[in-house]
Design a protein around this motif. Sequence first.
Motif: not given
Length: 180
Positions: A8-18
């Motif tokens: 959604y925001g690109g700042t939590h779950s996707s940041a953790l994944a990257a």
Amino acid sequence: MIYIYNCYGGTHSSALAAAYHLNKLPKDRLPTKEEILNIDIFNKLTTKDMGRIIFHGKDEEGHKVYTLGRGKSKALVPALKELLFLVNDDHPQTDKVILSNASPTVPMAMTFGGLFSRRFHIDFIGIPLLIKGAHQTYHNIVSLVEKTKSTGRTTSKQVEILENKQLEANKLFGDSSSHN
């Protein structure tokens, strides 16, 4: 190959994944609060950053890793896929693109933590919830990244979209049993 983790925001779950993909987070234990908060974009993006594809680095195999905040749009990722096909038609490329949805990993604590911290700017409530949520779902993040990398190695498709729906059940209860 290009990996794009989206949420959604690109700042939590996707940041953790990257960060996990790039070996910036541990493989053998839960990350500390400091390790989570030191992720380059964790809890730092705003709604103005949605739709921006952010480069985070190259993995151990030289593949580029990005994140994308897509907001409420259900059309952004399919449109991006179509755009990649159009570009590939005119300029054949060798890089495969894997778009991996990190949203199914988000537990309730992370949802509310993001709401308090990013929307209401109440960090003393939001940050602890975000850390709790990150710890609750860390094994889901690890599974998502491992599945994403495996798909990248095995797919013959030029553009692959991973919705990662199988992670939905684990996030409902904040199950972190596999990494305790």
